[in-house]
Enzyme design. Structure first.
Site, PDB file in Angstrom:
ATOM      1  N   TYR A  11      15.042  57.887  -0.899  1.00  0.00           N
ATOM      2  CA  TYR A  11      15.146  59.140  -1.650  1.00  0.00           C
ATOM      3  C   TYR A  11      14.232  60.177  -0.999  1.00  0.00           C
ATOM      4  O   TYR A  11      13.361  59.824  -0.178  1.00  0.00           O
ATOM      5  CB  TYR A  11      14.757  58.927  -3.114  1.00  0.00           C
ATOM      6  CG  TYR A  11      15.725  58.023  -3.839  1.00  0.00           C
ATOM      7  CD1 TYR A  11      16.902  58.519  -4.377  1.00  0.00           C
ATOM      8  CD2 TYR A  11      15.467  56.658  -3.943  1.00  0.00           C
ATOM      9  CE1 TYR A  11      17.806  57.689  -5.029  1.00  0.00           C
ATOM     10  CE2 TYR A  11      16.361  55.815  -4.585  1.00  0.00           C
ATOM     11  CZ  TYR A  11      17.530  56.333  -5.129  1.00  0.00           C
ATOM     12  OH  TYR A  11      18.425  55.514  -5.754  1.00  0.00           O
ATOM     13  N   ASP A  14     -15.332  34.504 -17.073  1.00  0.00           N
ATOM     14  CA  ASP A  14     -14.027  35.016 -17.462  1.00  0.00           C
ATOM     15  C   ASP A  14     -13.522  35.732 -16.210  1.00  0.00           C
ATOM     16  O   ASP A  14     -14.263  36.524 -15.602  1.00  0.00           O
ATOM     17  CB  ASP A  14     -14.186  36.001 -18.623  1.00  0.00           C
ATOM     18  CG  ASP A  14     -12.851  36.496 -19.135  1.00  0.00           C
ATOM     19  OD1 ASP A  14     -12.073  37.031 -18.326  1.00  0.00           O
ATOM     20  OD2 ASP A  14     -12.578  36.352 -20.326  1.00  0.00           O
ATOM     21  N   LYS A  74       0.876  37.614 -13.026  1.00  0.00           N
ATOM     22  CA  LYS A  74       0.760  37.107 -14.403  1.00  0.00           C
ATOM     23  C   LYS A  74       1.768  37.872 -15.236  1.00  0.00           C
ATOM     24  O   LYS A  74       1.697  39.093 -15.330  1.00  0.00           O
ATOM     25  CB  LYS A  74      -0.663  37.291 -14.935  1.00  0.00           C
ATOM     26  CG  LYS A  74      -0.818  36.717 -16.342  1.00  0.00           C
ATOM     27  CD  LYS A  74      -2.255  36.709 -16.845  1.00  0.00           C
ATOM     28  CE  LYS A  74      -2.285  36.225 -18.289  1.00  0.00           C
ATOM     29  NZ  LYS A  74      -3.643  36.191 -18.869  1.00  0.00           N
ATOM     30  N   THR A 126     -10.261  30.318 -19.264  1.00  0.00           N
ATOM     31  CA  THR A 126     -10.020  29.728 -20.581  1.00  0.00           C
ATOM     32  C   THR A 126     -10.061  28.207 -20.561  1.00  0.00           C
ATOM     33  O   THR A 126     -10.480  27.580 -21.532  1.00  0.00           O
ATOM     34  CB  THR A 126      -8.629  30.189 -21.095  1.00  0.00           C
ATOM     35  OG1 THR A 126      -8.681  31.600 -21.287  1.00  0.00           O
ATOM     36  CG2 THR A 126      -8.242  29.529 -22.391  1.00  0.00           C
ATOM     37  N   THR A 154      -6.796  33.029 -15.897  1.00  0.00           N
ATOM     38  CA  THR A 154      -5.456  33.508 -15.541  1.00  0.00           C
ATOM     39  C   THR A 154      -5.411  35.019 -15.301  1.00  0.00           C
ATOM     40  O   THR A 154      -4.539  35.502 -14.575  1.00  0.00           O
ATOM     41  CB  THR A 154      -4.433  33.162 -16.645  1.00  0.00           C
ATOM     42  OG1 THR A 154      -4.857  33.762 -17.864  1.00  0.00           O
ATOM     43  CG2 THR A 154      -4.290  31.665 -16.815  1.00  0.00           C
ATOM     44  N   ASP A 155      -6.351  35.772 -15.898  1.00  0.00           N
ATOM     45  CA  ASP A 155      -6.220  37.236 -15.847  1.00  0.00           C
ATOM     46  C   ASP A 155      -6.191  37.789 -14.428  1.00  0.00           C
ATOM     47  O   ASP A 155      -5.439  38.717 -14.134  1.00  0.00           O
ATOM     48  CB  ASP A 155      -7.347  37.906 -16.648  1.00  0.00           C
ATOM     49  CG  ASP A 155      -7.145  37.747 -18.146  1.00  0.00           C
ATOM     50  OD1 ASP A 155      -6.027  37.387 -18.564  1.00  0.00           O
ATOM     51  OD2 ASP A 155      -8.106  37.972 -18.899  1.00  0.00           O
TER      52      ASP A 155
HETATM   53  N1  ASP Z   1      -9.651  35.888 -19.918  1.00  0.00           N
HETATM   54  C1  ASP Z   1      -9.339  34.592 -19.338  1.00  0.00           C
HETATM   55  C2  ASP Z   1      -9.693  34.627 -17.867  1.00  0.00           C
HETATM   56  O1  ASP Z   1      -8.975  35.178 -17.100  1.00  0.00           O
HETATM   57  C3  ASP Z   1      -7.888  34.267 -19.531  1.00  0.00           C
HETATM   58  C4  ASP Z   1      -7.488  32.881 -19.070  1.00  0.00           C
HETATM   59  O2  ASP Z   1      -8.182  32.175 -18.404  1.00  0.00           O
HETATM   60  O3  ASP Z   1      -6.334  32.500 -19.401  1.00  0.00           O
HETATM   61  O4  ASP Z   1     -10.721  34.085 -17.493  1.00  0.00           O
END
Ligand code: ASP
Length: 334
Positions: A278, A56, A159, A14, A88-89
């Protein structure tokens, strides 16, 4: 004092996108060097920019991690630090992969990105970039994520937020640095480690599977038939899995017998997998499951890929046991 040298590797995200409501945000044709858009970065360091790709990060693949790691490894020979601009993804996956592909580091590798593009007036891109370039000149020899005025260990990051500006966190580890009026570097930052020759081997045929009530074990069996080389099972709580109806235990035993390691992480953000707390996790452990302790799913998937890449075609379970029995880059407690 000489001006520090920082290499800026652009991969997309982004931060350098254009568009937005109602049309989608898309990677722009990369016409403008981001240092031209933000010249004040030159006050922090002498910058060299390289565009590795412009994606992206939803389209990142393991071969991109290897390309980024190779470029970082080369760049560290001639620069004081490296900044990787990334979406960020999947930033937590790339940060984890870089940490495992580059376990020996004597200077910082800082990933950053933004929730809103740099071209927007109300954007977190400027402060994140300034923080990232500043951190790349500091004694923090780790792969980390600079975001929202904090520096996080990359192989512990997740994230957490798709809306707010504080998108990342490390639920099992305090930030490596906080950037307020001053920059406070924490005492648990790893010491410098000798840089090793670059090893690009990585096995991408890993399957991550979230356990849920009703999960049919035959679906995992089909994946084994399909050639999966390692499994990361996102189990309940402290590593629990069904062991009565729809029991996963036989398929874990079958995978292990085929030399396909089954690594267990927790669906919880905090706390560690303890196989044996468990009945379900005790049975999974007896069937051969490998505990990833408190590691994130992102770290477990990427570490398993790197460990299996180095193991080759035999000894995969042993390689996974050895990899998940030790910390390579601070991803779990030693
Ligand atoms: N869809 C974007 C990416 O991961 C989201 C971002 O950069 O915040 O490239």
């Amino acid at each position: 004092m000489t001006t520090p040298r920082v290499l800026l590797l652009h991969t997309g995200g982004t931060l350098m996108m254009r568009g937005g409501e109602p049309s989608p945000l898309l990677p722009d044709v990369y016409t403008q060097d981001l240092v031209m858009e933000l010249p004040l970065l030159r006050k922090i360091a002498e910058l060299e920019t390289r565009i590795l790709c412009n994606l992206d990060s939803g389209d990142m693949q393991p071969h991109h991690w290897v390309d980024i790691a190779r470029a970082v490894h080369e760049g560290l020979g001639t620069h004081d630090g490296v900044v990787v601009v990334h979406g960020t993804d999947t930033m937590a996956y790339t940060a984890s992969a870089l940490a495992f592909l580059l376990p020996g580091l004597d200077r910082p590798v800082v990933l950053t990105g933004a929730q809103r593009p740099l071209v927007e007036v109300r954007s977190d891109a400027r402060s994140n970039l300034v923080d990232a370039v500043s951190l790349a000149t500091m004694p923090v020899p780790e792969v980390g994520i600079a975001f929202g005025s904090r520096f996080f260990r990359g192989c512990r990051a997740v994230k957490l937020d798709a809306w707010g500006m504080h998108a990342f966190g490390t639920p099992t580890c305090a930030p490596l640095a906080e950037l307020g009026v001053t920059v406070e570097v924490a005492s648990h930052v790893l010491p410098p480690r000798a840089v090793e020759p670059f090893d690009p081997r990585l096995e991408p045929r890993v399957l991550a599977l979230r356990v849920f009530p009703g999960l049919d074990p035959s679906l995992l069996r089909a994946a084994l038939e399909g050639g999966v080389r390692g499994v990361v099972l996102e189990a309940y709580g402290a590593g629990n899995v069904p062991h009565l109806e729809n029991s996963l235990v036989p398929v874990i035993a079958e995978a292990t017998a085929r030399d396909v390691p089954v690594v267990v992480v927790s669906q919880c953000a905090r706390g560690a997998v303890v196989l044996g707390r468990y009945g379900g996790s005790a049975a999974a452990g007896e069937a051969g499951a490998v505990s990833a302790g408190e590691m994130t799913a992102e770290a477990a998937v990427t570490k398993l890929m790197v460990a299996l890449g180095r193991a080759g075609d035999s000894g995969r379970v042993l390689a996974a046991r050895s990899a998940f029995g030790a910390s390579w880059a601070g991803e779990c407690d030693p």
